[in-house]
Every structure is written in structure tokens, then in C-alpha cells.
Write a protein that holds these residues in place. Structure first.
Motif, PDB file in Angstrom:
ATOM      1  N   TRP A 172       0.815  -1.192  -0.062  1.00 38.27           N
ATOM      2  CA  TRP A 172       0.045   0.026   0.047  1.00 38.27           C
ATOM      3  C   TRP A 172       0.802   1.255   0.184  1.00 38.27           C
ATOM      4  N   PRO A 173       1.625   1.485  -1.121  1.00 35.20           N
ATOM      5  CA  PRO A 173       2.671   2.478  -1.060  1.00 35.20           C
ATOM      6  C   PRO A 173       2.171   3.881  -0.915  1.00 35.20           C
ATOM      7  N   GLU A 174       0.892   4.075  -1.102  1.00 33.83           N
ATOM      8  CA  GLU A 174       0.198   5.235  -1.021  1.00 33.83           C
ATOM      9  C   GLU A 174      -0.271   5.871   0.508  1.00 33.83           C
ATOM     10  N   LEU A 175      -0.104   4.893   1.286  1.00 33.36           N
ATOM     11  CA  LEU A 175      -0.389   5.171   2.616  1.00 33.36           C
ATOM     12  C   LEU A 175       0.525   6.257   3.386  1.00 33.36           C
ATOM     13  N   ARG A 176       0.088   7.128   4.027  1.00 32.84           N
ATOM     14  CA  ARG A 176       1.022   8.016   4.713  1.00 32.84           C
ATOM     15  C   ARG A 176       0.680   8.189   6.069  1.00 32.84           C
ATOM     16  N   MET A 177       1.776   8.146   7.036  1.00 36.61           N
ATOM     17  CA  MET A 177       1.692   8.561   8.505  1.00 36.61           C
ATOM     18  C   MET A 177       2.279   9.916   8.527  1.00 36.61           C
ATOM     19  N   ILE A 178       1.671  10.657   8.993  1.00 34.21           N
ATOM     20  CA  ILE A 178       2.290  12.170   9.376  1.00 34.21           C
ATOM     21  C   ILE A 178       2.436  12.412  11.035  1.00 34.21           C
ATOM     22  N   ALA A 179       3.625  12.585  11.422  1.00 31.10           N
ATOM     23  CA  ALA A 179       3.984  12.594  12.956  1.00 31.10           C
ATOM     24  C   ALA A 179       3.731  14.028  13.000  1.00 31.10           C
ATOM     25  N   ALA A 180       2.955  14.766  13.688  1.00 31.32           N
ATOM     26  CA  ALA A 180       2.597  16.149  13.924  1.00 31.32           C
ATOM     27  C   ALA A 180       3.547  16.524  15.240  1.00 31.32           C
ATOM     28  N   ILE A 181       4.828  16.767  15.094  1.00 31.44           N
ATOM     29  CA  ILE A 181       5.639  17.187  16.344  1.00 31.44           C
ATOM     30  C   ILE A 181       5.262  18.511  17.003  1.00 31.44           C
ATOM     31  N   GLY A 182       4.293  18.352  17.904  1.00 32.48           N
ATOM     32  CA  GLY A 182       3.932  19.925  18.506  1.00 32.48           C
ATOM     33  C   GLY A 182       4.604  19.984  19.784  1.00 32.48           C
ATOM     34  N   ASP A 183       5.261  18.740  20.341  1.00 31.90           N
ATOM     35  CA  ASP A 183       5.967  18.774  21.603  1.00 31.90           C
ATOM     36  C   ASP A 183       7.057  17.849  21.735  1.00 31.90           C
ATOM     37  N   THR A 184       8.313  18.327  21.946  1.00 32.88           N
ATOM     38  CA  THR A 184       9.276  17.277  22.103  1.00 32.88           C
ATOM     39  C   THR A 184       9.908  17.151  23.294  1.00 32.88           C
ATOM     40  N   ALA A 185       9.063  17.402  24.315  1.00 30.85           N
ATOM     41  CA  ALA A 185       9.593  17.214  25.472  1.00 30.85           C
ATOM     42  C   ALA A 185       9.415  15.741  25.931  1.00 30.85           C
ATOM     43  N   GLU A 186      10.324  14.992  26.816  1.00 28.60           N
ATOM     44  CA  GLU A 186      10.295  13.842  27.377  1.00 28.60           C
ATOM     45  C   GLU A 186       9.178  13.608  28.088  1.00 28.60           C
ATOM     46  N   LYS A 187       8.488  12.381  27.782  1.00 26.33           N
ATOM     47  CA  LYS A 187       7.104  12.243  28.343  1.00 26.33           C
ATOM     48  C   LYS A 187       7.422  12.068  29.936  1.00 26.33           C
ATOM     49  N   ALA A 188       6.489  12.448  30.659  1.00 24.08           N
ATOM     50  CA  ALA A 188       6.610  12.357  32.406  1.00 24.08           C
ATOM     51  C   ALA A 188       6.589  11.000  32.689  1.00 24.08           C
ATOM     52  N   VAL A 189       5.886  10.128  32.414  1.00 26.59           N
ATOM     53  CA  VAL A 189       5.616   8.704  32.543  1.00 26.59           C
ATOM     54  C   VAL A 189       6.045   7.734  31.262  1.00 26.59           C
ATOM     55  N   ILE A 288      -0.204  10.944  15.081  1.00 27.75           N
ATOM     56  CA  ILE A 288       0.305  10.714  14.058  1.00 27.75           C
ATOM     57  C   ILE A 288      -1.028  10.735  12.975  1.00 27.75           C
ATOM     58  N   LEU A 289      -0.907  11.177  11.917  1.00 27.62           N
ATOM     59  CA  LEU A 289      -2.190  11.424  11.104  1.00 27.62           C
ATOM     60  C   LEU A 289      -1.918  10.353  10.013  1.00 27.62           C
ATOM     61  N   LEU A 290      -3.156   9.999   9.590  1.00 29.98           N
ATOM     62  CA  LEU A 290      -3.188   8.678   8.499  1.00 29.98           C
ATOM     63  C   LEU A 290      -3.767   9.491   7.275  1.00 29.98           C
ATOM     64  N   CYS A 291      -3.142   9.349   6.167  1.00 27.22           N
ATOM     65  CA  CYS A 291      -3.966   9.811   4.933  1.00 27.22           C
ATOM     66  C   CYS A 291      -3.236   9.137   3.778  1.00 27.22           C
ATOM     67  N   LEU A 292      -3.713   9.649   2.409  1.00 27.74           N
ATOM     68  CA  LEU A 292      -3.020   8.949   1.271  1.00 27.74           C
ATOM     69  C   LEU A 292      -2.151  10.134   0.788  1.00 27.74           C
ATOM     70  N   ALA A 293      -1.097   9.717  -0.084  1.00 29.35           N
ATOM     71  CA  ALA A 293      -0.256  10.581  -0.484  1.00 29.35           C
ATOM     72  C   ALA A 293      -0.734  11.871  -1.305  1.00 29.35           C
ATOM     73  N   SER A 294      -1.888  11.629  -1.798  1.00 32.11           N
ATOM     74  CA  SER A 294      -2.513  12.793  -2.547  1.00 32.11           C
ATOM     75  C   SER A 294      -2.948  13.779  -1.758  1.00 32.11           C
ATOM     76  N   ASP A 295      -3.157  13.718  -0.308  1.00 33.02           N
ATOM     77  CA  ASP A 295      -3.750  14.595   0.586  1.00 33.02           C
ATOM     78  C   ASP A 295      -2.378  15.169   1.544  1.00 33.02           C
ATOM     79  N   VAL A 296      -1.094  14.604   1.198  1.00 31.12           N
ATOM     80  CA  VAL A 296      -0.027  15.324   2.069  1.00 31.12           C
ATOM     81  C   VAL A 296      -0.215  16.487   2.195  1.00 31.12           C
ATOM     82  N   ALA A 297      -0.023  17.264   1.059  1.00 33.72           N
ATOM     83  CA  ALA A 297       0.036  18.756   0.846  1.00 33.72           C
ATOM     84  C   ALA A 297      -1.071  19.673   1.600  1.00 33.72           C
ATOM     85  N   ASP A 298      -2.229  18.941   1.416  1.00 35.79           N
ATOM     86  CA  ASP A 298      -3.364  19.774   2.266  1.00 35.79           C
ATOM     87  C   ASP A 298      -3.276  19.576   3.881  1.00 35.79           C
ATOM     88  N   VAL A 299      -2.891  18.313   4.200  1.00 35.55           N
ATOM     89  CA  VAL A 299      -2.584  17.927   5.675  1.00 35.55           C
ATOM     90  C   VAL A 299      -1.543  18.743   6.201  1.00 35.55           C
TER      91      VAL A 299
END
Ligand code: PMV
Length: 328
Positions: A172-189, A288-299
């Protein structure tokens, strides 16, 4: 006696959350993930005549429990290979650790492979997956490319608890996961502590075990059919169910933040406008957002509009590999 391995993170679509055996890292439930083609870790291991193991990750000399976790994996390899030589381990990742981006998965898989190969061993994928699992549970899935499933197993010794490949990275080469990194702090737990607390104190844990088995079966089917709508529904409900079980722990575990919810609300709005975008969320604040490659630019334009500082777009990636570029 030196080898280098590269491995990629994986993100679960049906989560692993909770151990039946803490020492051997044996899960209560099966899980299913996609291996990413971004978010890589490279690790070089060399066995030499030093008098102690030296472990460096991203330029930092590890100490204490973090170092011990690496040494434990080296000990398993040394026992298998029948020697006692110490090792130098150097590892580098291209993404922030501890922020819910499964850095431990890529790291555990790369370490298991590099250490085994440096010791002159050539374990079968099942054995390599078991070794990676004993370093960090989810690492067992990063041995394989594409989509892989960690079969929980039943034996107390864990010899039947490893990941199996489901569909490779070409499925499924068109599938994309986009990790939205809003926060890079180490998690507390940590996940480790979070799971322990959920299993031992959350009244919702039993329910989680029941529903995740069903999610797993449906998820396999959605991936086989390359059905994003179905996969998105399953991934979202499974992530919420994991977080619901965690929220029920004492004291409660809340991994998501205000930024997480802002992203998810915006994503819903995007969906109403006709974009097929879904999410999953590990034990951290970054969806982590899931979409198809054709929607990556919009996401990604949407993430930019929310001033999310960084994101990483991944397609289905390859499993663990030998690298000819040693780090030392
Ligand atoms: O393998 P660990 O201890 O990093 O735990 C991973 C747990 C989750 O990322 C939340 C779920 C999963 O299946 O990867």
C-alpha cells in the motif's frame, strides 16, 4: 566483530498496551503496526577487548537504567554466541526520543540486529524479533517492513511471542503517516510504567483486552483491502480505547495535551471538508495522522496553519537492514 544495522520506527494501528510478564516483555494482547520509511535509527556494535560496555546514543554516554537496557541485550547475544567480550555501541536517530514517536522501537530493532551480526550470529527473523522484543516490546515489529503483527504468544518463556510480516512495504505504497511534532519534551511517565499502572489499577484494562482482539482482526482486513476509511475508524477507536484504559489508572495517565486536541479538532474540520485524514496516538502528545499521498500537501498546510513546528511524513518502510556505513 563489528556490524551496523539500520531500522525504522513503527507506529501501531492496534496498540500494544500491557504486559503479562514484565521481565520478558510479554504482552497480554496482539498488536499491528506500519513500519515507517522515515524516522530511522542506525546502530554500530563492535565487540572488543575493552573492560566495560560503552554505549552512546545521539552523542550522550548512557548511564544507569538506560545503559543497563542495552547491556541486557548485549548479554543475551553474548550468551548465545558463547563469549564474554565487551562492546562499544554507538547509535544515532534522526528524530526526538521520548515524545511518543516510538524511538525505542527503531533503537531496539537496530541494536538487536547489529549486536547479533557483530557477534557472528545470523538469527532467523523470529529470533531477531524476540531479541528486539526483550529490549523494547514494540521493537519486535520493526524487524519487518510494511505491516507487521506481534503475536502475543502463550508460553511463559516467550518463544512464541514475536512479530510476523503481514504485508510488505509494496502492498500500500500510497498510505502515509504524518507525525505532527507539536511537543518534543520527554514524557513524564514512560510506556513501561504507564502500562504497569494501567494493568494493575485501571478497571478498564479487562475491557481493553477484549476489544483489542476484535480491532486486530478488522484492522488486518482493512489493510488487506487498502480501505483507508475503515482503517481510520479502527485506528482512531483503538487509540482512544488505549488512552481510555490509561485514563482509568490510579493515578490517571493522560498523555495528550491541549496541543494534541487542537490538532485533532482541526483534523475533524478538515475531514468535514472532504479530506480523508485520521489519527492514531501513542503514549505521548504527538498525534500521527493517516492519509493518502495525494492529501499530504493539504494536511501539512493545515499543520502549518496551526503553527505546529515540525512534522515527519512517512510511507511504509523497509524492515531492519545491514548497513555498510559504520558510525565509528
Ligand atoms: O515498546 P514500548 O515499551 O515503547 O511501548 C510502546 C507502546 C505504544 O507505543 C503506546 C503502543 C505500540 O504498540 O507501539
Amino acid at each position: 566483530m563489528k556490524a551496523t544495522a539500520s531500522a525504522h520506527s513503527n507506529i501501531a494501528l492496534v496498540k500494544y498496551w500491557g504486559k503479562r510478564d514484565e521481565a520478558s516483555i510479554l504482552p497480554w494482547t496482539g498488536s499491528l503496526s506500519m513500519t515507517l520509511d522515515a524516522l530511522a535509527v542506525a546502530t554500530t556494535v563492535a565487540f572488543d577487548d575493552g573492560d566495560a560496555d560503552r554505549v552512546e546514543i545521539n552523542g550522550v554516554d548512557l548511564k544507569g537504567a538506560a545503559r543497563q537496557r542495552v547491556v541486557d541485550t548485549l548479554d543475551l547475544v553474548r550468551a548465545e554466541a558463547g563469549f564474554a567480550r565487551r562492546a562499544r555501541v554507538l547509535s544515532r536517530s534522526d528524530f526526538p526520543t521520548g515524545a511518543g514517536l516510538a524511538s525505542s522501537a527503531a533503537g531496539g530493532a537496530a541494536l538487536a540486529a547489529a549486536a547479533s551480526w557483530a557477534a557472528g550470529l545470523d538469527p532467523a527473523p523470529e529470533a531477531l524479533s524476540i531479541l528486539a522484543r526483550r529490549n523494547s516490546g514494540s521493537a519486535c515489529r520493526s524487524i519487518h517492513g510494511g505491516f507487521s503483527e506481534w503475536v502475543p504468544g502463550e508460553r511463559p518463556d516467550g518463544t512464541d511471542s514475536f512479530a510476523v510480516p503481514l504485508f510488505d512495504e509494496r502492498h500500500w505504497p500510497e498510505l502515509r503517516m504524518i507525525a505532527a511534532i507539536g511537543d518534543t519534551a520527554e514524557k513524564a511517565v514512560s510506556s513501561r510504567e504507564g502500562m504497569r499502572r494501567t494493568v494493575t489499577t485501571s478497571p478498564f484494562y479487562e475491557a481493553w483486552r477484549g476489544v483489542s482482539a476484535r480491532d486486530l482482526v478488522e484492522c488486518r482486513g482493512a489493510i488487506e483491502a487498502r480501505d483507508l476509511t475503515r482503517l481510520g475508524e479502527i485506528a482512531e477507536r483503538n487509540a482512544w480505547r488505549m488512552h481510555a484504559a490509561a485514563l482509568g489508572a490510579e493515578p490517571p495517565l493522560r498523555y495528550f495535551t491541549a496541543t494534541t486536541l487542537t490538532i485533532l479538532d482541526g483534523m475533524q474540520a478538515l475531514r468535514k471538508q472532504g479530506r480523508e485524514v485520521y489519527f492514531t496516538l501513542d503514549a505521548g502528545p504527538n498525534p500521527i495522522l493517516l492519509c493518502l499521498a495525494s492529501d499530504v500537501a493539504d494536511v501539512t498546510a493545515f499543520l502549518e496553519s496551526l503553527r505546529i513546528p515540525r512534522w515527519v511524513v512517512s510511507g511504509p518502510g523497509r524492515g531492519v537492514e545491514r548497513s555498510e556505513a559504520p558510525l565509528f
